[in-house]
Design a protein around this motif. Structure first.
Motif, PDB file in Angstrom:
ATOM      1  N   UNK A 179      82.579 -34.022   2.806  1.00 55.40           N
ATOM      2  CA  UNK A 179      83.626 -34.054   2.763  1.00 55.40           C
ATOM      3  C   UNK A 179      83.510 -35.734   2.331  1.00 55.40           C
ATOM      4  N   UNK A 180      84.483 -36.364   2.308  1.00 52.87           N
ATOM      5  CA  UNK A 180      84.707 -37.527   2.790  1.00 52.87           C
ATOM      6  C   UNK A 180      85.047 -38.205   3.682  1.00 52.87           C
ATOM      7  N   UNK A 216      82.938 -35.824  -1.873  1.00 50.87           N
ATOM      8  CA  UNK A 216      83.910 -35.392  -2.596  1.00 50.87           C
ATOM      9  C   UNK A 216      85.172 -35.560  -1.640  1.00 50.87           C
ATOM     10  N   UNK A 217      86.458 -35.555  -2.381  1.00 52.18           N
ATOM     11  CA  UNK A 217      87.523 -35.820  -1.119  1.00 52.18           C
ATOM     12  C   UNK A 217      87.762 -35.333  -0.230  1.00 52.18           C
ATOM     13  N   UNK A 218      88.044 -34.262  -0.095  1.00 54.81           N
ATOM     14  CA  UNK A 218      88.529 -33.739   0.824  1.00 54.81           C
ATOM     15  C   UNK A 218      87.317 -32.081   0.977  1.00 54.81           C
ATOM     16  N   UNK A 219      87.677 -31.353   2.097  1.00 57.70           N
ATOM     17  CA  UNK A 219      87.153 -29.762   2.167  1.00 57.70           C
ATOM     18  C   UNK A 219      87.021 -29.077   1.064  1.00 57.70           C
ATOM     19  N   UNK A 220      88.894 -29.026   0.381  1.00 54.77           N
ATOM     20  CA  UNK A 220      88.631 -28.125  -0.439  1.00 54.77           C
ATOM     21  C   UNK A 220      87.772 -28.753  -2.463  1.00 54.77           C
ATOM     22  N   UNK A 221      87.702 -30.059  -2.046  1.00 56.28           N
ATOM     23  CA  UNK A 221      86.705 -29.946  -3.506  1.00 56.28           C
ATOM     24  C   UNK A 221      85.736 -29.630  -2.882  1.00 56.28           C
ATOM     25  N   UNK A 249      79.493 -22.093  -5.914  1.00 55.05           N
ATOM     26  CA  UNK A 249      78.418 -21.649  -7.056  1.00 55.05           C
ATOM     27  C   UNK A 249      76.922 -21.753  -6.172  1.00 55.05           C
ATOM     28  N   UNK A 250      76.788 -22.768  -5.624  1.00 55.91           N
ATOM     29  CA  UNK A 250      75.973 -22.585  -4.766  1.00 55.91           C
ATOM     30  C   UNK A 250      74.829 -21.987  -4.411  1.00 55.91           C
ATOM     31  N   UNK A 251      73.952 -22.061  -4.270  1.00 59.41           N
ATOM     32  CA  UNK A 251      73.051 -20.310  -4.060  1.00 59.41           C
ATOM     33  C   UNK A 251      72.407 -21.217  -2.201  1.00 59.41           C
ATOM     34  N   UNK A 252      71.709 -22.487  -1.931  1.00 55.83           N
ATOM     35  CA  UNK A 252      71.224 -22.980  -0.289  1.00 55.83           C
ATOM     36  C   UNK A 252      71.209 -24.099  -0.706  1.00 55.83           C
ATOM     37  N   UNK A 253      71.904 -24.345  -0.685  1.00 53.19           N
ATOM     38  CA  UNK A 253      72.788 -26.023  -0.659  1.00 53.19           C
ATOM     39  C   UNK A 253      72.798 -25.870   0.717  1.00 53.19           C
ATOM     40  N   UNK A 254      73.047 -27.201   1.190  1.00 51.63           N
ATOM     41  CA  UNK A 254      74.195 -27.805   2.191  1.00 51.63           C
ATOM     42  C   UNK A 254      74.875 -27.808   2.163  1.00 51.63           C
ATOM     43  N   UNK A 255      76.202 -28.270   2.846  1.00 53.45           N
ATOM     44  CA  UNK A 255      78.234 -28.101   2.781  1.00 53.45           C
ATOM     45  C   UNK A 255      78.454 -28.526   4.200  1.00 53.45           C
ATOM     46  N   UNK A 256      79.168 -29.952   4.005  1.00 53.79           N
ATOM     47  CA  UNK A 256      79.611 -30.439   5.071  1.00 53.79           C
ATOM     48  C   UNK A 256      80.608 -30.272   5.559  1.00 53.79           C
ATOM     49  N   UNK A 257      81.459 -29.830   6.363  1.00 53.87           N
ATOM     50  CA  UNK A 257      83.314 -29.868   6.540  1.00 53.87           C
ATOM     51  C   UNK A 257      83.933 -31.104   7.412  1.00 53.87           C
ATOM     52  N   UNK A 258      84.644 -31.243   7.573  1.00 54.96           N
ATOM     53  CA  UNK A 258      85.199 -32.075   8.092  1.00 54.96           C
ATOM     54  C   UNK A 258      86.392 -30.854   9.089  1.00 54.96           C
ATOM     55  N   UNK A 259      86.185 -31.638  10.754  1.00 51.62           N
ATOM     56  CA  UNK A 259      87.423 -30.853  11.492  1.00 51.62           C
ATOM     57  C   UNK A 259      87.556 -32.549  12.199  1.00 51.62           C
TER      58      UNK A 259
END
Length: 586
Positions: free
Chosen positions: A263-264, A280-285, A292-302
């Protein structure tokens, strides 16, 4: 001259080497007994559409097209060419494939029997263009068979096996029967594959792909059965490889394992974004893109604007949707997540603390590569949040009610292993219980205190044992050394229960005084789950209603115990006469 240095190798030997390419599955490291295709036999591989299935079939086809082979797929012609190109073979390039090889799109008719149509296509190619005894690699023909009619399915499987034995053509079918899609495994397909030479399933289990073999006969008629082999993807060419403990260069769980989606706001204050990270612009994006990812890494903002219930929902959705190979990280910004254990239980791999430099964030991202999420994933994030919900009662309560509330909170926290801390603080001889209670200025809903005998009891909800010292320094307006002779700290469920039992026994023998009318109630601490409200609206007086998921407080928000949060104060209760017990001096 040795064969290795012979500039003119035996053409027959070279031809046999090329021929072996079209009679083996393209899985590096797979034993020959599980990879070889015998002439004139049928092999069935059951697999859903996935990168692993594409790598298995199309890489096998790309290798085999260097020799006489026949490739059939129910995909459109353009998609077939694209799949082959993606796996290293551009069939539009002149002379790239063997002149006797064939690549065809199989179009099924809703008015014809699918198996009859398939058999006609095989026989037509065998008569007109296929080389004698050349293999047929077929993808996506599950619709050709009558899976709901056992007798007909048996006849169809037998007919296909007889045709292969008669024509000497080998058939490899990669497809997903409804029975396998419903998780019923090989057993219902026994009749269908009874005359086949092999049956295997490419499954996605606990975040990794596995090659599950029911039985497999090779060209020497040796049979292997009941094998389960973990697979990985090569980091260089997306080739399927066998994963073993002795592997020096471990492969990827999926082709997308190297992707990082953020997230940006995660990188908004950084000078540069690491190469390859998708901003990407935000957590929702991020959630929409990663679904649809399988083993990618996702970083969310808090941050201060994020709602804990919302991010809990997003984490749980991604984990349940994408499986256990997806890496989910949450980077704190300005505020810390007090309830990080809830998010870890719902599916997050790790929480990146606030003020962590970007270089250390990259180290954390590298550290989770290849990991599989191992915890059980709750079906409903609301249930996990409900377990973390505290009673809205705050501050001082009489001893018996303190015991009841703490027991309820500990039991409610048990399903998600939420940490709690109970402390017994023996008073200094010259400190009265009432003075110590007045110095204890608890604001955060769910945190409680009481007095009994010569001690104060303090309960911190959703607090780690190691954080209790920081919590006490914030809630007491006087130095702890002036009030207490020491402390007894309990952090596990059994120890808390034992201390509550001892307190229950103590007040049964000598009832503890009720100081309710003598202690001024405090305004509750701001719930940081929804910080979008104005500052004056973030303070609330404790009520008897249960909090919503957004009303989750946070120790590390920087709110000090004596900080005033509203211009109006609650009405002081009417003073009541009460007997003040003198503290026994020892």
């Amino acid at each position: 001259m040795s064969p290795a240095t012979d500039p003119n190798p035996n053409p027959q030997r070279a031809a046999r080497a090329r021929l072996r390419l079209n009679q083996a599955l393209a899985v590096r490291g797979l034993p020959p007994s599980l990879a070889t295709l015998a002439t004139g036999r049928v092999y069935a591989v059951y697999a859903s559409r996935s990168p692993a299935r594409d790598a298995l079939f199309w890489k096998t086809a790309a290798n085999a097209l260097l020799t006489p082979v026949n490739v059939l797929s129910t995909r459109a012609p353009g998609h077939i060419a694209s799949a082959l190109k993606q796996h290293g073979l551009d069939i539009d390039t002149p002379n790239i494939v063997h002149p006797r090889s064939n690549v065809c799109a199989l179009k099924l008719s809703p008015t014809r029997d699918g198996c009859d149509l398939l058999m006609e296509a095989l026989q037509g190619m065998s008569d007109q263009c296929a080389s004698p005894a050349s293999p047929f690699l077929i993808e996506g023909v599950a619709a050709c068979f009558a899976w709901d009619n056992r007798e007909k399915l048996l006849r169809q499987g037998a007919a296909l096996a007889d045709w292969c034995a008669t024509t000497r053509h080998t058939v490899l079918m990669v497809m997903l029967p409804p029975l396998v899609e419903q998780g019923q495994g090989f057993l219902p397909l026994t009749d269908f594959q009874v005359q086949f030479a092999g049956a295997a399933q490419l499954v996605h289990v606990q975040g990794e792909y596995r090659w599950e073999v029911a039985f497999w006969r090779d060209h020497l008629d040796a049979t292997a059965a009941n094998e389960s082999i973990p697979l990985r993807f090569s980091a260089t060419d997306q080739h399927l490889v066998v994963s073993t403990e002795s592997t020096t260069t471990p492969g990827m769980l999926a082709p997308d394992e190297g992707e990082v989606i953020v997230a940006h706001d995660v990188v908004a204050r950084e000078r540069t974004v690491p190469k390859g990270w998708r901003d990407l612009p935000n957590n929702e994006s991020v959630v929409a893109e990663a679904s649809h990812a399988i083993a990618a890494t996702v970083i969310l903002h808090y941050g201060i604007q994020e709602n804990l219930a919302t991010i809990a929902k997003q984490v749980n959705f991604l984990r349940r949707q994408c499986g256990k190979a997806l890496k989910i990280l949450i980077r704190e910004d300005n505020v810390s997540i007090r309830y990080e254990h809830v998010l870890l239980t719902l599916g997050a791999n790790a929480i990146i603390p606030r003020s962590t430099p970007l270089a250390q964030v990259q180290v954390t991202v590298d550290g989770v590569q290849g990991q599989l999420y191992s915890r059980p994933v709750p079906d409903d994030y609301r249930a996990a949040l409900s377990a973390a919900m505290r009673d809205s009662t705050t501050g001082y309560v009489p001893a018996q009610r303190f015991i009841d509330l703490v027991r309820e909170a500990v039991e409610r926290s048990r399903p998600i292993r939420l940490p709690n801390v109970l402390l017994r603080l023996p008073l200094e001889p010259d400190v009265a219980s009432l003075d110590a209670l007045r110095a204890c200025r608890i604001r955060r809903t769910g945190d409680l205190c009481t007095a009994a005998g010569d001690s104060l009891y303090v309960f911190f909800f959703a607090c780690y044992v190691d954080d209790a010292t920081k919590a006490m320094s914030r809630v007491f307006a006087r130095p702890l050394a002036e009030l207490f002779r020491g402390e007894l700290r309990c952090g596990d469920r059994d120890a808390i229960a034992a201390m509550l039992d001892a307190l229950q026994k103590e007040i049964a023998e000598l009832p503890a005084p009720d100081y309710t009318g003598l202690i001024e109630p405090l305004l509750a601490e701001a719930p940081l789950g929804d910080a979008s409200a104005p500052a004056e609206a973030r303070m609330e007086v404790p009520t008897s209603t249960a909090p919503t998921p957004g009303e989750l407080g946070d120790w590390s928000a920087g709110t000090s115990p004596d900080q005033s949060g509203a211009s109006t104060a609650v009405l002081r209760p009417t003073p009541q006469r009460t007997r003040l017990p003198m503290k026994a001096r020892v």
